[in-house]
Scaffold this motif. Structure first.
Motif, PDB file in Angstrom:
ATOM      1  N   ALA A  31       3.976   0.625   2.490  1.00 31.67           N
ATOM      2  CA  ALA A  31       3.924  -0.325   3.602  1.00 31.67           C
ATOM      3  C   ALA A  31       3.469  -1.686   3.088  1.00 31.67           C
ATOM      4  CB  ALA A  31       2.963   0.162   4.677  1.00 31.67           C
ATOM      5  N   VAL A  32       3.907  -2.745   3.741  1.00 33.63           N
ATOM      6  CA  VAL A  32       3.441  -4.096   3.446  1.00 33.63           C
ATOM      7  C   VAL A  32       2.533  -4.536   4.585  1.00 33.63           C
ATOM      8  CG1 VAL A  32       4.107  -6.506   3.154  1.00 33.63           C
ATOM      9  CG2 VAL A  32       5.454  -4.710   2.070  1.00 33.63           C
ATOM     10  N   VAL A  33       1.264  -4.775   4.271  1.00 37.17           N
ATOM     11  CA  VAL A  33       0.286  -5.204   5.275  1.00 37.17           C
ATOM     12  C   VAL A  33      -0.474  -6.400   4.711  1.00 37.17           C
ATOM     13  CG1 VAL A  33       0.043  -2.871   6.208  1.00 37.17           C
ATOM     14  CG2 VAL A  33      -1.483  -3.631   4.390  1.00 37.17           C
ATOM     15  N   VAL A  51       0.860  -1.182   0.000  1.00 34.41           N
ATOM     16  CA  VAL A  51       0.000   0.000   0.000  1.00 34.41           C
ATOM     17  C   VAL A  51       0.897   1.232   0.000  1.00 34.41           C
ATOM     18  CG1 VAL A  51      -1.817   1.261   1.190  1.00 34.41           C
ATOM     19  CG2 VAL A  51      -1.760  -1.246   1.297  1.00 34.41           C
ATOM     20  N   SER A  52       0.696   2.106  -0.983  1.00 31.04           N
ATOM     21  CA  SER A  52       1.508   3.316  -1.102  1.00 31.04           C
ATOM     22  C   SER A  52       0.674   4.539  -0.769  1.00 31.04           C
ATOM     23  CB  SER A  52       2.066   3.439  -2.522  1.00 31.04           C
ATOM     24  OG  SER A  52       2.950   2.372  -2.807  1.00 31.04           O
ATOM     25  N   LEU A  53       1.229   5.384   0.095  1.00 29.76           N
ATOM     26  CA  LEU A  53       0.572   6.634   0.477  1.00 29.76           C
ATOM     27  C   LEU A  53       1.297   7.808  -0.166  1.00 29.76           C
ATOM     28  CD1 LEU A  53      -0.070   6.395   4.335  1.00 29.76           C
ATOM     29  CD2 LEU A  53      -1.543   5.637   2.462  1.00 29.76           C
ATOM     30  N   GLY A  54       0.557   8.718  -0.770  1.00 28.85           N
ATOM     31  CA  GLY A  54       1.121   9.952  -1.282  1.00 28.85           C
ATOM     32  C   GLY A  54       1.122  11.010  -0.202  1.00 28.85           C
ATOM     33  N   LEU A  55       2.259  11.681  -0.017  1.00 25.56           N
ATOM     34  CA  LEU A  55       2.401  12.703   1.009  1.00 25.56           C
ATOM     35  C   LEU A  55       2.406  14.089   0.365  1.00 25.56           C
ATOM     36  CD1 LEU A  55       5.320  11.055   3.032  1.00 25.56           C
ATOM     37  CD2 LEU A  55       2.854  10.678   3.308  1.00 25.56           C
TER      38      LEU A  55
END
Length: 281
Positions: free
Chosen positions: A248-250, A236-240
């Motif tokens: 993150a790997v979940v 899962v990639s979050l844009g900042l």
């Protein structure tokens, strides 16, 4: 306590390079060997030529033998007997090789001058960026910033790295590491965080990006850019803010439970002890 030391002065960056000849996968020679050939031609002596270019007599003959072998024909020949007791001389092929190399080298210098003029004042910044994007590590998350604060502890230091977009990453490392890396306020550095060290949280409505009450020092608020599912886990990639992305790997189950999908808000959380800092040598 903060440490505030100015960066040491740096000379302006300039373009540089060298020219060499190759025969297949083998290097025939560059400026050093061509200089040796030229010195042999000028002095007629391998001993004098070796001294002129600053190498040993044996090293000079080793280089000559290598060039002769790679060229497939003699470039330097030994002369025996005669009034002067013999010596060394260049073959016409070697003379032509020197002339060709010098012509190519002149054009190479002109190219560097033109390229340097075209690049202009932005060269230092661009070259620094090229170096950063060329770094290869196993850590999925790589961030670049500048040290904004260093807090000294009894054994470890807490180093804060300011990122683009107003974000900051805090790392904990030993005094020895701080000194070895030359970390001080204003120094450029990069932070590495493995995706498996990042925990994702979904804050309640109206949190406004305020820090959550957690023991983890680092909390980066962002928007889900992508969710790539695998057999068990998902990336899962979050844009900042500012354009950076943290991954993150979940588990797939966590993705479903948290409602992680493109456009959703989430918080990437990781400990200061999970951050690895590095600097360019």
């Amino acid at each position: 306590m903060t440490i505030d030391r100015p960066d040491p002065p740096r000379d302006p960056l300039e373009l540089g390079g060298s020219v060499w000849f190759k025969a297949g996968a083998q290097t025939l020679g560059g400026a050093a060997r061509i200089a040796l050939l030229a010195a042999i031609g000028e002095t007629g002596s391998i001993t004098s030529a070796a001294k002129a270019v600053g190498i040993s007599y044996k090293g000079a003959w080793d280089a000559v033998d290598t060039m002769n072998n790679l060229a497939g024909e003699p470039l330097v020949v030994r002369l025996t007997g005669g009034k002067g007791g013999g010596g060394t001389t260049l073959t016409p092929r070697a003379v032509k090789l020197i002339d060709t190399f010098r012509a190519v080298e002149r054009e190479h210098r002109r190219f560097l001058e033109r390229a340097g003029a075209a690049i202009g004042e932005g060269f230092a910044t661009d070259w620094d960026l090229i170096g950063r994007i060329g770094v290869k590590t196993s850590a999925r998350n790589q961030f670049y910033g500048r040290v904004s604060a260093i807090a000294r502890g009894t054994v470890n230091d807490e180093v804060t790295l300011a990122l683009a977009g107003g974000h900051a990453i805090v790392a904990v490392l030993t005094h020895e590491s701080t000194e070895a890396l030359g970390l001080a306020v204003g120094v450029a550095a990069f932070a590495l965080i493995k995706a498996s060290w990042v925990v994702l949280l979904v804050a309640g409505n109206g949190d406004g990006g305020a820090p959550l009450k957690l023991s983890a020092r680092n909390q980066l608020h962002g928007t889900v850019h992508s969710v790539k599912r695998g057999a068990v886990n998902a990336q899962v990639s979050l844009g900042l803010e500012g354009g950076a992305v943290i991954t993150a790997v979940v588990t797939n189950a966590s993705v479903d439970t948290l409602g992680l999908q493109e456009g959703a808000r989430a918080v990437a959380v990781f400990k200061a002890s999970s951050v690895i800092l590095g600097v360019k040598d």
